[in-house]
Scaffold this motif. Structure first.
Motif, PDB file in Angstrom:
ATOM      1  N   ALA A 102       0.829  -1.205   0.000  1.00 54.12           N
ATOM      2  CA  ALA A 102       0.000   0.000   0.000  1.00 54.12           C
ATOM      3  C   ALA A 102       0.864   1.256   0.000  1.00 54.12           C
ATOM      4  O   ALA A 102       0.555   2.250  -0.675  1.00 54.12           O
ATOM      5  CB  ALA A 102      -0.924  -0.007   1.221  1.00 54.12           C
ATOM      6  N   THR A 103       1.964   1.226   0.728  1.00 55.78           N
ATOM      7  CA  THR A 103       2.870   2.380   0.767  1.00 55.78           C
ATOM      8  C   THR A 103       3.446   2.657  -0.617  1.00 55.78           C
ATOM      9  O   THR A 103       3.520   3.816  -1.052  1.00 55.78           O
ATOM     10  CB  THR A 103       4.007   2.116   1.768  1.00 55.78           C
ATOM     11  N   LEU A 104       3.851   1.604  -1.324  1.00 56.45           N
ATOM     12  CA  LEU A 104       4.395   1.774  -2.673  1.00 56.45           C
ATOM     13  C   LEU A 104       3.349   2.339  -3.618  1.00 56.45           C
ATOM     14  O   LEU A 104       3.624   3.273  -4.384  1.00 56.45           O
ATOM     15  CB  LEU A 104       4.914   0.439  -3.195  1.00 56.45           C
ATOM     16  N   LEU A 105       2.149   1.782  -3.576  1.00 58.53           N
ATOM     17  CA  LEU A 105       1.078   2.278  -4.451  1.00 58.53           C
ATOM     18  C   LEU A 105       0.779   3.746  -4.164  1.00 58.53           C
ATOM     19  O   LEU A 105       0.650   4.562  -5.095  1.00 58.53           O
ATOM     20  CB  LEU A 105      -0.180   1.430  -4.262  1.00 58.53           C
ATOM     21  N   ASP A 106       0.687   4.105  -2.904  1.00 58.31           N
ATOM     22  CA  ASP A 106       0.373   5.493  -2.545  1.00 58.31           C
ATOM     23  C   ASP A 106       1.486   6.449  -2.959  1.00 58.31           C
ATOM     24  O   ASP A 106       1.219   7.594  -3.358  1.00 58.31           O
ATOM     25  CB  ASP A 106       0.135   5.606  -1.037  1.00 58.31           C
ATOM     26  N   ALA A 107       2.732   5.977  -2.859  1.00 57.04           N
ATOM     27  CA  ALA A 107       3.858   6.844  -3.224  1.00 57.04           C
ATOM     28  C   ALA A 107       3.905   7.095  -4.726  1.00 57.04           C
ATOM     29  O   ALA A 107       4.224   8.206  -5.161  1.00 57.04           O
ATOM     30  CB  ALA A 107       5.169   6.214  -2.751  1.00 57.04           C
ATOM     31  N   ARG A 108       3.593   6.089  -5.511  1.00 59.54           N
ATOM     32  CA  ARG A 108       3.695   6.222  -6.964  1.00 59.54           C
ATOM     33  C   ARG A 108       2.412   6.715  -7.608  1.00 59.54           C
ATOM     34  O   ARG A 108       2.450   7.336  -8.674  1.00 59.54           O
ATOM     35  CB  ARG A 108       4.096   4.873  -7.566  1.00 59.54           C
ATOM     36  N   HIS A 109       1.278   6.436  -6.993  1.00 56.89           N
ATOM     37  CA  HIS A 109      -0.013   6.826  -7.587  1.00 56.89           C
ATOM     38  C   HIS A 109      -0.952   7.348  -6.495  1.00 56.89           C
ATOM     39  O   HIS A 109      -1.938   6.698  -6.133  1.00 56.89           O
ATOM     40  CB  HIS A 109      -0.649   5.637  -8.318  1.00 56.89           C
ATOM     41  N   PRO A 110      -0.651   8.526  -5.970  1.00 57.51           N
ATOM     42  CA  PRO A 110      -1.464   9.056  -4.876  1.00 57.51           C
ATOM     43  C   PRO A 110      -2.856   9.522  -5.309  1.00 57.51           C
ATOM     44  O   PRO A 110      -3.683   9.847  -4.445  1.00 57.51           O
ATOM     45  CB  PRO A 110      -0.635  10.241  -4.373  1.00 57.51           C
ATOM     46  N   ASP A 111      -3.134   9.543  -6.611  1.00 53.13           N
ATOM     47  CA  ASP A 111      -4.394  10.101  -7.097  1.00 53.13           C
ATOM     48  C   ASP A 111      -5.527   9.087  -7.180  1.00 53.13           C
ATOM     49  O   ASP A 111      -6.656   9.457  -7.494  1.00 53.13           O
ATOM     50  CB  ASP A 111      -4.190  10.739  -8.473  1.00 53.13           C
ATOM     51  N   VAL A 112      -5.266   7.791  -6.919  1.00 59.78           N
ATOM     52  CA  VAL A 112      -6.353   6.816  -7.063  1.00 59.78           C
ATOM     53  C   VAL A 112      -7.295   6.911  -5.867  1.00 59.78           C
ATOM     54  O   VAL A 112      -6.880   7.156  -4.731  1.00 59.78           O
ATOM     55  CB  VAL A 112      -5.801   5.381  -7.196  1.00 59.78           C
ATOM     56  N   THR A 113      -8.568   6.737  -6.114  1.00 60.77           N
ATOM     57  CA  THR A 113      -9.569   6.800  -5.058  1.00 60.77           C
ATOM     58  C   THR A 113      -9.547   5.519  -4.237  1.00 60.77           C
ATOM     59  O   THR A 113      -9.056   4.486  -4.705  1.00 60.77           O
ATOM     60  CB  THR A 113     -10.966   7.010  -5.656  1.00 60.77           C
ATOM     61  N   PRO A 114     -10.077   5.544  -3.024  1.00 60.49           N
ATOM     62  CA  PRO A 114     -10.030   4.353  -2.165  1.00 60.49           C
ATOM     63  C   PRO A 114     -10.593   3.081  -2.803  1.00 60.49           C
ATOM     64  O   PRO A 114      -9.950   2.021  -2.690  1.00 60.49           O
ATOM     65  CB  PRO A 114     -10.826   4.782  -0.929  1.00 60.49           C
ATOM     66  N   PRO A 115     -11.749   3.107  -3.485  1.00 54.04           N
ATOM     67  CA  PRO A 115     -12.227   1.855  -4.081  1.00 54.04           C
ATOM     68  C   PRO A 115     -11.277   1.309  -5.160  1.00 54.04           C
ATOM     69  O   PRO A 115     -11.042   0.099  -5.235  1.00 54.04           O
ATOM     70  CB  PRO A 115     -13.584   2.241  -4.686  1.00 54.04           C
ATOM     71  N   VAL A 116     -10.740   2.203  -5.994  1.00 52.07           N
ATOM     72  CA  VAL A 116      -9.796   1.781  -7.026  1.00 52.07           C
ATOM     73  C   VAL A 116      -8.506   1.275  -6.373  1.00 52.07           C
ATOM     74  O   VAL A 116      -7.914   0.275  -6.810  1.00 52.07           O
ATOM     75  CB  VAL A 116      -9.509   2.933  -7.999  1.00 52.07           C
ATOM     76  N   ARG A 117      -8.090   1.952  -5.333  1.00 50.88           N
ATOM     77  CA  ARG A 117      -6.878   1.545  -4.607  1.00 50.88           C
ATOM     78  C   ARG A 117      -7.023   0.123  -4.078  1.00 50.88           C
ATOM     79  O   ARG A 117      -6.103  -0.699  -4.215  1.00 50.88           O
ATOM     80  CB  ARG A 117      -6.634   2.533  -3.465  1.00 50.88           C
ATOM     81  N   ARG A 118      -8.183  -0.173  -3.469  1.00 52.59           N
ATOM     82  CA  ARG A 118      -8.394  -1.520  -2.928  1.00 52.59           C
ATOM     83  C   ARG A 118      -8.330  -2.569  -4.026  1.00 52.59           C
ATOM     84  O   ARG A 118      -7.740  -3.649  -3.860  1.00 52.59           O
ATOM     85  CB  ARG A 118      -9.737  -1.588  -2.201  1.00 52.59           C
ATOM     86  N   ARG A 119      -8.921  -2.250  -5.182  1.00 50.13           N
ATOM     87  CA  ARG A 119      -8.909  -3.219  -6.274  1.00 50.13           C
ATOM     88  C   ARG A 119      -7.494  -3.413  -6.820  1.00 50.13           C
ATOM     89  O   ARG A 119      -7.087  -4.537  -7.118  1.00 50.13           O
ATOM     90  CB  ARG A 119      -9.848  -2.751  -7.387  1.00 50.13           C
ATOM     91  N   LEU A 120      -6.751  -2.328  -6.967  1.00 53.06           N
ATOM     92  CA  LEU A 120      -5.387  -2.437  -7.471  1.00 53.06           C
ATOM     93  C   LEU A 120      -4.507  -3.271  -6.531  1.00 53.06           C
ATOM     94  O   LEU A 120      -3.711  -4.092  -6.981  1.00 53.06           O
ATOM     95  CB  LEU A 120      -4.784  -1.047  -7.653  1.00 53.06           C
ATOM     96  N   LEU A 121      -4.673  -3.050  -5.233  1.00 57.01           N
ATOM     97  CA  LEU A 121      -3.896  -3.826  -4.276  1.00 57.01           C
ATOM     98  C   LEU A 121      -4.224  -5.315  -4.373  1.00 57.01           C
ATOM     99  O   LEU A 121      -3.337  -6.172  -4.293  1.00 57.01           O
ATOM    100  CB  LEU A 121      -4.146  -3.322  -2.851  1.00 57.01           C
ATOM    101  N   ALA A 122      -5.492  -5.615  -4.572  1.00 57.04           N
ATOM    102  CA  ALA A 122      -5.891  -7.014  -4.709  1.00 57.04           C
ATOM    103  C   ALA A 122      -5.357  -7.619  -5.996  1.00 57.04           C
ATOM    104  O   ALA A 122      -4.871  -8.756  -6.024  1.00 57.04           O
ATOM    105  CB  ALA A 122      -7.414  -7.129  -4.658  1.00 57.04           C
ATOM    106  N   GLU A 123      -5.431  -6.861  -7.093  1.00 57.76           N
ATOM    107  CA  GLU A 123      -4.965  -7.360  -8.393  1.00 57.76           C
ATOM    108  C   GLU A 123      -3.451  -7.572  -8.390  1.00 57.76           C
ATOM    109  O   GLU A 123      -2.947  -8.558  -8.924  1.00 57.76           O
ATOM    110  CB  GLU A 123      -5.334  -6.361  -9.501  1.00 57.76           C
ATOM    111  N   ALA A 124      -2.722  -6.650  -7.775  1.00 56.01           N
ATOM    112  CA  ALA A 124      -1.262  -6.726  -7.804  1.00 56.01           C
ATOM    113  C   ALA A 124      -0.726  -7.833  -6.914  1.00 56.01           C
ATOM    114  O   ALA A 124       0.354  -8.379  -7.185  1.00 56.01           O
ATOM    115  CB  ALA A 124      -0.665  -5.384  -7.399  1.00 56.01           C
ATOM    116  N   ALA A 125      -1.426  -8.155  -5.855  1.00 50.17           N
ATOM    117  CA  ALA A 125      -1.032  -9.242  -4.947  1.00 50.17           C
ATOM    118  C   ALA A 125       0.410  -9.093  -4.453  1.00 50.17           C
ATOM    119  O   ALA A 125       1.160 -10.056  -4.366  1.00 50.17           O
ATOM    120  CB  ALA A 125      -1.224 -10.592  -5.627  1.00 50.17           C
ATOM    121  N   GLY A 126       0.800  -7.845  -4.179  1.00 50.70           N
ATOM    122  CA  GLY A 126       2.118  -7.606  -3.620  1.00 50.70           C
ATOM    123  C   GLY A 126       3.257  -7.548  -4.615  1.00 50.70           C
ATOM    124  O   GLY A 126       4.420  -7.409  -4.216  1.00 50.70           O
TER     125      GLY A 126
END
Length: 250
Positions: free
Chosen positions: A198-222
């Protein structure tokens, strides 16, 4: 760290400590990093190269490529080319063998003068200045280079020199069946845990909304590469949640 961002190494403190330990002790030690595509092996090698340079070490580096696997000694050429000037200091037979390699002249990988010449060259270079040898994407090294480097990694000891290598998990490389002989300690690079992901995603793409963020984190699987690249494949409206994401992000 060159073009690498600090955020690319979030969640990798244990691996960075391992690299620091390798650089602190040298002496012919070696580490093999293994992991799935996108997990950050090359980012760690970049960090190792930067840390080595900060300590005053010389870094020799080669990266395997699929289109060069059939070119004999292509990886060895890439690795040793910065040492051309030191080749002239070697004994005639060793010098001649390395000249052939640096000209990409076909030679048998079990050529005794060549094998001992590479070992002599690495020892001489390390005597001038402590040395880190980095080999990335071992699964794509040509067989001739792999054979010679495996020989050298096994026999170098006591010199201010270390080997750091990386390969894809389950891809197979020249180390299969001889890992104990080559003396490279293996480290599996796992996907990021949820918090650093989550820290990496937020640092590189701080503009995504919370629902999109949750989906991206699930899709990326770390997977760090997925965490960086999946959002980049979305439109601005998709990142803000104003348009639906594709069935698979992106």
């Amino acid at each position: 760290m060159g073009q690498r961002r600090i955020s690319d190494l979030v969640g990798r403190s244990a691996e960075l400590q391992l690299i620091d330990s390798l650089l602190d002790r040298l002496g012919g030690a070696g580490v093999l990093l293994r992991g799935e595509p996108g997990v950050g092996r090359t980012a760690l090698l970049d960090a190792a190269a930067a840390r080595a340079a900060d300590r005053g070490l010389r870094v020799l580096r080669a990266s395997g490529a699929p289109f060069e696997t059939g070119i004999g000694f292509s990886a060895l050429h890439q690795l040793l080319d910065p040492l051309r000037e030191q080749v002239d200091r070697l004994a005639g037979e060793h010098r001649d063998a390395l000249d052939e390699v640096l000209q990409l002249t076909p030679l048998p990988s079990d050529n005794p003068p060549l094998i001992t010449a590479v070992l002599a060259l690495l020892r001489a270079a390390a005597a001038d200045r402590p040395l880190l040898v980095i080999a990335d994407d071992l699964q794509w090294f040509d067989r001739a280079s792999a054979t010679v480097l495996g020989f050298a990694a096994r026999r170098v000891g006591g010199e201010p020199l270390a080997f750091l290598a990386a390969e894809r998990t389950l891809a197979g490389s020249f180390l299969e069946g001889v890992r104990d002989d080559v003396r490279l300690a293996e480290r599996e690079i796992e996907p990021l845990a949820p918090e650093p992901a989550a820290t990496l995603l937020d640092a590189r793409h701080p503009d995504v909304t919370p629902p999109v963020r949750r989906r991206l984190l699930a899709e990326a699987a770390g997977n760090p590469l997925a965490l960086v690249e999946l959002p980049a494949g979305l439109s601005d409206r998709q990142r803000r949640g104003q348009d639906p994401c594709p069935s698979s992000c992106p």
